[in-house]
Design an enzyme around this catalytic site. Structure first.
Site, short mmCIF file in Angstrom:
data_model
loop_
_atom_site.label_atom_id
_atom_site.label_comp_id
_atom_site.label_asym_id
_atom_site.label_seq_id
_atom_site.Cartn_x
_atom_site.Cartn_y
_atom_site.Cartn_z
N LYS A 80 10.87 71.11 41.14
CA LYS A 80 12.11 70.36 41.37
C LYS A 80 12.38 69.44 40.19
O LYS A 80 11.45 68.82 39.66
CB LYS A 80 11.97 69.55 42.66
CG LYS A 80 13.26 68.86 43.13
CD LYS A 80 13.05 68.16 44.47
CE LYS A 80 14.33 67.51 44.97
NZ LYS A 80 14.14 66.81 46.25
N SER A 155 17.77 67.48 49.66
CA SER A 155 18.19 67.61 48.28
C SER A 155 17.50 68.76 47.54
O SER A 155 18.01 69.22 46.53
CB SER A 155 17.90 66.30 47.55
OG SER A 155 16.50 66.04 47.51
N SER A 179 14.10 66.09 52.50
CA SER A 179 14.52 66.99 51.42
C SER A 179 13.58 68.15 51.11
O SER A 179 13.92 69.03 50.33
CB SER A 179 14.76 66.21 50.13
OG SER A 179 15.96 65.51 50.25
N1 GLN Z 1 19.28 64.08 53.00
C1 GLN Z 1 18.60 62.81 52.96
C2 GLN Z 1 19.38 61.86 52.10
O1 GLN Z 1 20.43 62.20 51.68
C3 GLN Z 1 17.20 63.01 52.46
C4 GLN Z 1 17.08 62.99 51.01
C5 GLN Z 1 15.69 63.19 50.54
O2 GLN Z 1 14.76 63.44 51.31
N2 GLN Z 1 15.51 63.05 49.24
O3 GLN Z 1 18.96 60.78 51.85
#
Ligand code: GLN
Length: 501
Positions: A80, A155, A179
């Site tokens: 990532k 994400s 994410s």
């Molecule tokens: N979707 C969640 C957010 O927007 C989680 C993001 C993440 O785990 N980096 O914060």
């Protein structure tokens, strides 16, 4: 094997050891696959064919020379773009970091190199890991290999999609509110958020430091376990790193496959079902519970009443920490610089141009929540909710060894569908966020496809802090039972992409 991209990482490692395939062949097969499908999927922001092949050649030579090699040596991996990689572009999905090449490796990057795994490239993500669809990437969205009109989650949509599209057998993710687990759920893959502190965050671009955790993404529970053991462990460079041995994830996964679940208590979290949960998602969840029972587990219901406030607390704590973490992108130290007459204007213009809407939204929210007049009412209250959630978990773990829920309320939605509605987007993570607020580990594995749309559904397993191995045991047991029911491993059922000739 006709097509090595279809093998699991464990199978690849065994085949290299047996002399059936080389790392160069494996790495090249994945690079070819990326070349064939990534124009459609867009899982990668950067592909490092040369670097990956160079590592592969070294591994093959070392093996030929009879050298003792680490378990995953020669198995390629996608990383990532939140992890800094020396000499390889790192953007965290943001235009503000376009063209930045880090001068050092993150601890996890170093561990991957020491494990002698060829790095295929960097995967796409929502900007600074803010989002649930990868549509907030500054470089265009990733598409779900199951249906290119749908989101791959976020994400870490790039990492999950790279696995579902057979572009990589393993990937690294980061999980601040889901994410790793939510993208795994909507792409029919496996994703694990380890116990907070179990994997070093040194060199992972910070979103919200008290919630962030790096973890493995894979297509099987065993593969995730193998990667978890590569990534984990104490790191003096990270002040929150746990000073304890890496959990025995691989052994636990093996135990789950081989032994029954007699004496294991599984707690179904009452609050993570019902309204907002798609019928097919709930149906597959219930069926998985039956499979666990058939293997000897006892299923009980537990209640976590404070979860009702988890999302609200998260969206105060996360922006507060993010607004502080993102202050360093100031046009002076990294990446983009929009030159204006004064320093202040240069900083303002750079941040205005370099950050996307979601990032700006959260910086504003976080700055507001932390301001002197509102600190107690917002940030202070959110921290109290966090304590209540931790207490709910502690009480629930008195009644059960692991807690379970669907990973996401729905199967993947269409691109664009929730882009203008931040709240609808945030609701995706309603089942994953509590674990981050409490620092406990979570694993998502595919539970099938929803009958109404044929798209992947996910099953989440949560364990008490430090008990990561437990999730691998239960996950592997369920994975095996599901494979028997579905006539083959679920990840092998991902639909073929049309490859443009
Ligand atoms: N979707 C969640 C957010 O927007 C989680 C993001 C993440 O785990 N980096 O914060």
């Amino acid at each position: 094997m006709a097509d090595w991209t279809r093998a699991s990482a464990a199978q690849m490692a065994a085949a290299m050891k047996a002399g059936e395939v080389t790392s160069v062949e494996l790495t090249q097969a994945h690079l070819d696959r990326i070349a064939a499908v990534d124009g459609d999927v867009h899982a990668f922001l950067h592909v490092d064919a040369e670097g990956a092949l160079a590592t592969a050649r070294e591994v093959d030579a070392a093996r030929a020379a009879g050298e003792e090699l680490p378990p995953l040596a020669g198995v390629p991996i996608a990383v990532k773009d939140i992890l800094v990689t020396k000499g390889m572009p790192t953007t965290a999905g943001s235009r503000i970091l376009e063209g930045w090449e880090p001068p050092y490796d993150a601890t996890v990057t170093r561990k991957i190199r020491e494990a002698r795994m060829p790095i295929l490239g960097k995967t796409n993500m929502d900007e600074f890991a803010m989002g649930s669809s990868t549509e907030h990437s500054g470089y265009g969205p990733t598409r779900n290999p199951w249906d290119l009109d749908r989101i791959p989650g976020g994400s870490g949509g790039g990492s999950a999609a790279s696995l579902a599209a057979w572009e990589a057998p393993l990937a690294i993710g980061s999980d601040t509110g889901g994410s790793i687990r939510q993208p795994a759920s909507v792409t029919g893959t496996v994703g694990v958020k380890p116990t907070y502190g179990g994997v070093s965050r040194y060199g992972a671009i910070a979103l919200a430091s008290s919630l962030d955790q790096l973890g493995p993404c894979a297509r099987t529970v065993e593969d995730a376990a193998l990667l978890h053991e590569v990534m984990g462990g104490h790191d003096p460079m990270d002040a929150t790193s746990l000073d304890e041995p890496v959990p025995s994830c691989v052994d636990a996964a093996r135990q789950g496959r081989e032994e029954d679940l007699a004496g294991v208590r599984i707690g179904v979290i009452k609050e993570l079902s019902g309204e907002g949960y798609q019928a097919g998602v709930e149906q597959r969840f219930e069926e998985s519970l039956e499979l666990l029972k058939a293997r000897g587990a006892e299923v009980v219901e537990v209640s976590c009443p404070s979860f009702e406030y988890a999302l609200a607390a998260y969206y105060l704590i996360l922006p507060s920490e993010a607004s502080s973490n993102l202050a360093k992108f100031d046009s002076v130290r990294f990446g983009l610089r929009v030159e204006k007459a004064t320093v202040e204007r240069t900083m303002g213009a750079t941040r205005a141009e370099g950050f996307g809407d979601e990032v700006k939204r959260r910086i504003i929210l976080g700055t507001y929540a932390l301001s002197a007049g509102y600190y107690d009412a917002y940030y202070g209250s959110a921290q109290k909710v966090r304590t209540l959630i931790q207490r709910d978990f502690a009480a629930a773990f008195e009644q059960a060894d692991v807690l379970v829920s669907p990973t996401t309320p729905t199967t993947p939605f269409k691109l664009g569908e929730r882009l203008d509605d931040p709240l609808a987007m945030y609701l995706n993570d309603v089942a994953t966020i509590p674990a981050n607020l409490a620092g406990i580990p979570g694993l998502s594995l595919p539970s099938g496809t929803a009958p109404e749309d044929g798209l992947p559904t996910g099953f989440q397993i949560l364990a008490p802090a430090h008990e990561d191995a437990r999730m691998y045991r239960i996950g592997a047991a369920l994975e095996k039972a599901l494979a028997e029911q579905w006539g083959g491993h679920l990840s092998a059922q991902a639909p073929e992409l049309e490859v443009a000739q």
